[in-house]
Design an enzyme around this catalytic site. Structure first.
Site, PDB file in Angstrom:
ATOM      1  CD  GLU A 180      -3.030  -0.974   2.503  1.00 16.66           C
ATOM      2  OE1 GLU A 180      -2.737  -0.164   3.005  1.00 16.66           O
ATOM      3  OE2 GLU A 180      -4.025  -2.073   2.218  1.00 16.66           O
ATOM      4  CD  GLU A 212      -3.893  -6.350   2.515  1.00 11.67           C
ATOM      5  OE1 GLU A 212      -4.570  -4.982   3.402  1.00 11.67           O
ATOM      6  OE2 GLU A 212      -2.886  -5.676   2.880  1.00 11.67           O
TER       7      GLU A 212
END
Length: 505
Positions: free
Chosen positions: A172, A291
């Protein structure tokens, strides 16, 4: 309510990569400590791993698992988790404001993954570290012997290399919350050089570059474009993340978020195609949706807790009590991954134990399957093979997040040996039974192997499994479908998830 659907054997979407049913586990909350690892638990083996949890994990037949993070990885020193456990440092984990004892590191986790029969997918820290530390980590894991890092591994009791082929290049990195957050071009350059270094260790290694943390990020989807323009020729996958919730208590809008996810995948597929064309590249890049899960029941309170608590060790965090509605949603999201398997090759439910997870535990006590365990299990066991197109003709509805949404959500998979087909079918209606007429063409001698159902009553939408009542929401045998003359006909209960398995003559 009536719905018709048609499947033809020759109208295939793609060969499904088994890794579509992978998982993720992070050093976060009680995922590792008192999740998979609890040396004082009555079921713990000599290495400290809970065997009651391991049994539930094995039941999912997980092909690969992403580790050790997540946000955790962006300040992680992998070297802290090797060597004698008594000598390992305790660190402060800035991502989740807790203490990390490093009692589980790469060698302990590798033992657990081996026992669980799961391939490791490792993440490297590109937040506070870089190419050198990533290179050393790969050498420690993958090189046989005769070098500093490989011989250090051998001195730690691991003679044979792990041969890890999947490496995630950070986590991320588009997020301002991420330790070491970077701009897209800066990250893309680092990922490019890191990927080249990682792949220098041998053929077969694949790398995953960070895409957007979610499709609501202000930099989406230009982040993907800029990153891929820097590293397209040297990476294999781009990651997507997305979490879901139903704070409005509107089930139909919640279920329509599956359509929103399809648009997310389609958009990034377009970005990949654009960059490939612009660079005149020969290689293909696919999506690693590494995810995904439902996360909203306790999210606001959890956020207040971890931002204020005083560095606890393995605190309870993100321990969602999943209900029937969540199970139906997870089944639908897995259906979307099947339908998009030409683009999505790897997907990881986040996470595996305790932290937004299909498996929960009590410290010193029992382990149990949450409601979302079952659709994930069905997809992993029966969703491998060839994804087939399904044409649906039936009633639709409009929601805030998507328009013209089918009440019938369906995906179909032909087994690798061609001798069975599995249909995953959801009736999204809160109150109407669905009369199903499903025609299958190109298949001889169809017969019903099994029909399993979850749900059937929207009044049960908020019911969850607990330690005291672990079987409140579980699959049951379906009784209202028939197979004859190449058709599946009968009723799908309102607010239900079904798995229909058919033999092929």
């Amino acid at each position: 309510m009536k719905s018709r659907a048609t499947i033809h054997r020759d109208f295939a979407i793609a060969q499904i990569d088994d890794r579509l049913y992978s998982a993720f586990i992070e050093h976060m909350g009680r995922a590792i400590y008192t999740g998979i690892y609890e040396p004082d638990h009555p079921t713990a083996n000599a290495d400290g791993f809970r065997q009651d949890v391991l049994e539930l994990v094995r039941g999912l037949k997980i092909p690969a698992i992403r580790y050790p993070g997540g946000n955790f990885v962006s300040a992680y020193k992998w070297e802290d988790g090797i060597g004698p456990q008594a000598d390992r440092p305790v660190r402060l984990d800035l991502a989740w404001r807790s203490k990390e004892t490093n009692q589980v590191g790469i060698n302990e986790f590798a033992k657990w993954a081996r026992d669980a029969e799961i391939e490791m997918m490792l993440a490297v820290n590109l937040g506070t570290r870089g190419i050198e530390e990533a290179r050393n980590f790969v050498e420690y894991c993958n090189h046989p012997s005769g070098t500093y890092w490989s011989d250090l591994r051998r001195s730690h009791g691991v003679d044979q290399p792990y041969g890890v082929n999947m490496w995630c290049l950070g986590n991320e990195m588009d997020g301002p919350w991420q330790i070491g957050h970077m701009e897209a071009k800066e990250y893309g350059r680092l990922a490019d050089e890191t990927s080249k270094a990682v792949k220098a260790f041998g053929k077969g290694i694949e790398t995953v570059v960070c895409g957007s943390s979610n499709d609501q990020m202000p930099t989406y989807p230009d982040w993907e474009r800029q990153v891929l323009e820097e590293c397209y020729e040297n990476v294999d996958y781009i990651s997507l993340h997305k979490y879901f919730g139903n704070n409005s208590r509107d089930s139909l809008n919640y279920f329509a978020k599956i359509e929103e996810t399809g648009r997310y995948i389609q958009s990034i597929g377009g970005v990949i195609d654009y960059v490939k064309a612009k660079k005149r590249a020969k290689n293909d890049i696919y999506i690693c949706f590494d995810e995904w899960n439902v996360w909203y029941h306790n999210r606001a309170q959890d956020s207040k807790n971890w931002q204020s608590w005083d560095w606890p060790e393995a605190p309870a965090l993100l321990e969602e009590d999943y209900n029937l509605e969540d199970a139906i949603f997870v089944g639908g999201l897995l259906n979307e991954f099947i339908r998009r398997s030409d683009r999505v090759k790897i997907a990881c439910i986040a996470q595996l134990v305790n932290v937004i997870a299909p498996i929960r535990t009590e410290t010193g006590g029992p382990a149990w399957a949450t409601t979302i365990y079952y659709p994930y299990q069905f997809a992993s066991l029966h969703g491998r093979g060839t994804a087939l197109n399904v044409a649906v003709d039936g009633p639709r509805y409009d929601a805030r997040v998507a328009q013209d949404v089918n009440y019938l959500d369906v995906a179909a998979v032909l087994a690798p040996d061609g001798r069975s087909i599995t249909i995953f079918a959801i009736n999204r209606s809160p109150d109407a039974t669905m009369d199903l007429d499903l025609a299958l063409h190109g298949f001889d001698g169809l017969g019903l192997i099994d029909h399993q159902v979850m749900g059937g009553n929207s009044a049960d939408a908020r019911i969850a499994n607990t330690a005291a009542q672990p079987d409140r929401i579980t699959p049951r045998k379906g009784e209202k479908l028939a197979v004859a003359d190449g058709r599946v006909t009968g009723e799908l209960p309102a607010f239900s998830y079904s798995v229909i398995r058919l033999s092929v003559g």
